[in-house]
Enzyme design. Structure first.
Site, PDB file in Angstrom:
ATOM      1  N   HIS A 196       0.807  -1.356  -0.074  1.00  7.97           N
ATOM      2  CA  HIS A 196      -0.139  -0.265  -0.036  1.00  7.97           C
ATOM      3  C   HIS A 196       0.706   1.255  -0.150  1.00  7.97           C
ATOM      4  CE1 HIS A 196       0.942  -1.184   4.017  1.00  7.97           C
ATOM      5  NE2 HIS A 196       0.457   0.485   4.663  1.00  7.97           N
ATOM      6  N   HIS A 250       1.153   5.585   1.111  1.00  5.58           N
ATOM      7  CA  HIS A 250       0.173   6.007   1.681  1.00  5.58           C
ATOM      8  C   HIS A 250       0.264   7.604   1.289  1.00  5.58           C
ATOM      9  CE1 HIS A 250       0.295   4.019   6.325  1.00  5.58           C
ATOM     10  NE2 HIS A 250       1.658   3.841   5.316  1.00  5.58           N
TER      11      HIS A 250
HETATM   12  P1  AMP Z   1       1.858   0.493   7.054  1.00  2.00           P
HETATM   13  O1  AMP Z   1       2.269   0.332   8.758  1.00  2.00           O
HETATM   14  O2  AMP Z   1       2.817   1.177   5.914  1.00  2.00           O
HETATM   15  O3  AMP Z   1       1.827  -0.809   6.983  1.00  2.00           O
HETATM   16  O4  AMP Z   1       0.409   1.189   7.271  1.00  2.00           O
HETATM   17  C1  AMP Z   1      -0.793  -0.076   7.933  1.00  2.00           C
HETATM   18  C2  AMP Z   1      -2.199   1.778   7.731  1.00  2.00           C
HETATM   19  O5  AMP Z   1      -2.755   0.561   8.069  1.00  2.00           O
HETATM   20  C3  AMP Z   1      -1.858   2.412   9.053  1.00  2.00           C
HETATM   21  O6  AMP Z   1      -1.789   3.631   8.845  1.00  2.00           O
HETATM   22  C4  AMP Z   1      -3.175   1.680   9.640  1.00  2.00           C
HETATM   23  O7  AMP Z   1      -3.971   2.779  10.150  1.00  2.00           O
HETATM   24  C5  AMP Z   1      -3.703   1.514   8.187  1.00  2.00           C
HETATM   25  N1  AMP Z   1      -5.138   0.194   8.159  1.00  2.00           N
HETATM   26  C6  AMP Z   1      -5.139  -0.792   9.393  1.00  2.00           C
HETATM   27  N2  AMP Z   1      -6.286  -1.682   9.175  1.00  2.00           N
HETATM   28  C7  AMP Z   1      -7.289  -0.500   8.309  1.00  2.00           C
HETATM   29  C8  AMP Z   1      -8.092  -0.544   7.762  1.00  2.00           C
HETATM   30  N3  AMP Z   1      -9.218  -0.981   8.281  1.00  2.00           N
HETATM   31  N4  AMP Z   1      -9.195   0.059   7.524  1.00  2.00           N
HETATM   32  C9  AMP Z   1      -8.917   1.176   7.039  1.00  2.00           C
HETATM   33  N5  AMP Z   1      -6.975   1.450   7.617  1.00  2.00           N
HETATM   34  C10 AMP Z   1      -6.320   0.203   7.746  1.00  2.00           C
END
Ligand code: AMP
Ligand code: ZN
Length: 137
Positions: A99, A101
């Site tokens: 993903h 950001h």
């Molecule tokens: P990372 O630390 O780069 O793996 O980012 C994962 C991101 O996913 C974090 O910013 C979380 O807040 C986000 N996240 C986790 N679960 C969900 C969800 N159900 N819906 C939207 N965002 C999510």
């Protein structure tokens, strides 16, 4: 990937605030935003990180980035934006489905994306660049 939370979001099994979707990506608002409007672009194919991402898919995925960034900026009126992507636990990745950001930024906001700058010894940068370059051919 049955247990992957982002695969479930992509399939619609878990609700999300979706702002864009096409055949390759789904872009949603992050559930725990670093700033208002923080969005994440999910690659629809389950790949854990950039090291598993085919180059052809990377092109299609990144082609979406400028228009999503522009739409967020226009709506939020932010001054700037960090677009970043974590690969591996040590790099801060917590969900192991690729993903990207989008973090809107304002002057004097509370977001903290900083590091202490290091340096190179004489000749070290040139040697390292040559070594990495050799792996790219
Ligand atoms: P990372 O630390 O780069 O793996 O980012 C994962 C991101 O996913 C974090 O910013 C979380 O807040 C986000 N996240 C986790 N679960 C969900 C969800 N159900 N819906 C939207 N965002 C999510
Ligand atoms: Zn997944």
């Amino acid at each position: 990937m049955d247990s992957c939370i982002f695969c479930k979001i992509i399939k619609g099994e878990i609700p999300s605030s979706t702002i864009y979707e096409d055949e390759n990506v789904k872009v949603i608002l992050d559930i725990s935003p670093a700033a208002k409007g923080h969005a994440i672009l999910l690659v629809k194919e389950h790949v854990a990180n950039v090291f598993e991402l085919p180059a052809e898919l990377a092109g299609k995925v990144f082609s979406v980035v400028p228009k999503v960034a522009a739409a967020i900026k226009a709506e939020l009126g932010c001054d700037g934006m960090n677009i970043l992507q974590n690969n591996g636990v040590e790099a801060g990745q917590t969900v192991f489905h690729l993903h990207i950001h989008f973090i809107p930024r304002w002057k004097n906001d509370t977001v903290n994306i900083k590091w202490a700058p290091l340096g190179y010894a004489d000749g070290e940068a040139a040697e390292l660049a040559a070594a990495i370059k050799a792996r790219l051919v």
